[in-house]
Design a protein around this motif. Structure first.
Motif, PDB file in Angstrom:
ATOM      1  N   UNK A 267      -6.151  16.156  -0.633  1.00 24.45           N
ATOM      2  CA  UNK A 267      -5.568  15.346  -1.160  1.00 24.45           C
ATOM      3  C   UNK A 267      -5.473  13.998  -0.870  1.00 24.45           C
ATOM      4  N   UNK A 268      -5.733  12.575  -1.205  1.00 25.05           N
ATOM      5  CA  UNK A 268      -5.469  11.873  -0.961  1.00 25.05           C
ATOM      6  C   UNK A 268      -5.133  10.726  -1.996  1.00 25.05           C
ATOM      7  N   UNK A 269      -4.599   9.752  -2.490  1.00 24.81           N
ATOM      8  CA  UNK A 269      -4.003   9.040  -2.918  1.00 24.81           C
ATOM      9  C   UNK A 269      -3.269   7.546  -2.270  1.00 24.81           C
ATOM     10  N   UNK A 270      -4.810   6.639  -3.010  1.00 18.20           N
ATOM     11  CA  UNK A 270      -4.239   5.407  -2.314  1.00 18.20           C
ATOM     12  C   UNK A 270      -4.080   4.065  -3.558  1.00 18.20           C
ATOM     13  N   UNK A 271      -2.822   3.783  -3.598  1.00 21.45           N
ATOM     14  CA  UNK A 271      -2.716   2.883  -3.816  1.00 21.45           C
ATOM     15  C   UNK A 271      -1.862   1.604  -3.305  1.00 21.45           C
TER      16      UNK A 271
ATOM     17  N   UNK B 188       0.223  -0.538   0.011  1.00 20.24           N
ATOM     18  CA  UNK B 188      -0.418  -0.392   0.147  1.00 20.24           C
ATOM     19  C   UNK B 188       0.586   1.424   0.207  1.00 20.24           C
ATOM     20  N   UNK B 189       0.678   2.209  -0.772  1.00 19.17           N
ATOM     21  CA  UNK B 189       1.172   3.919  -0.858  1.00 19.17           C
ATOM     22  C   UNK B 189       0.273   4.472  -0.489  1.00 19.17           C
ATOM     23  N   UNK B 190       0.342   5.620   0.953  1.00 18.10           N
ATOM     24  CA  UNK B 190      -0.480   6.424   0.920  1.00 18.10           C
ATOM     25  C   UNK B 190       0.399   7.895   0.534  1.00 18.10           C
TER      26      UNK B 190
END
Length: 193
Positions: A163-167, A110-112
């Motif tokens: 802004x939150x990106x969840x990868x 997971x990358x946050x």
């Protein structure tokens, strides 16, 4: 020696697994050293492990923010929710709600990534979901899982428009399994203890 029984209340969204509770004694907010009955200093005492088996089940009707999985295949994992909350010091807690759609083909990483309203990167962290305590390949289809990630953030973090990106990605090949951007988030206040 006096005996005392204390209830252990587990969070309802605790993922399945084996947990080892530890005991800390505080006096006026200061942790006291643990000692055996004869006065010998001890490390942090641990209690008998607790096995959590309960799974939270999905109704299937929850709104999905984004889906993750291998290309050209049905999604393995869905993101149902995400929020950013103040934590102690210069930290925030990112709360994520996952749903397992089907057996994941591997244990994803997971990358946050948190950015300001103008897109300026503020903080990021890469780690396994649920701190690897319950790998994604073990998630049961239809299971709901709550995840929390702490991020160190700079002073003066904006309270609005984050802004939150969840990868999710394969940690061995670094190949992405999907990315979801949550925009215009407000920074929430800490949860009550």
């Amino acid at each position: 020696a006096p005996r005392q029984t204390l209830p252990l209340t587990l969070p309802g969204d605790l993922p399945p697994g084996l947990y080892v509770p530890t005991v800390r004694v505080l006096s006026d907010g200061v942790e006291q050293p643990a000692r055996a009955a004869n006065g010998t200093a001890m490390s942090t005492p641990a209690l008998e492990p607790v096995l959590v088996r309960a799974h939270r089940r999905s109704s299937g009707a929850e709104p999905v923010l984004g889906a993750y999985g291998p290309e050209q295949a049905p999604p393995a994992v869905a993101l149902l929710g995400g929020a950013v909350r103040r934590a102690e010091g210069n930290r925030v807690e990112v709360s994520l709600e996952w749903r397992s759609e089907r057996q994941a083909p591997l244990n994803y990483a997971l990358s946050v990534r948190l950015a300001g309203p103008d897109g300026t990167p503020l903080a990021s962290r890469d780690l396994p979901p649920l701190l690897a305590g319950y790998p994604t390949s073990l998630w049961q289809p239809g299971e709901l899982l709550a995840d929390r990630v702490l991020l160190d953030v700079p002073e003066g973090l904006p309270a609005r428009g984050l802004r939150l990106e969840v990868v999710l990605y394969d940690r061995l090949t670094l190949k992405g399994a999907g990315s979801v951007a949550l925009t215009d988030l407000d920074l929430l206040e800490p949860s009550a203890p």
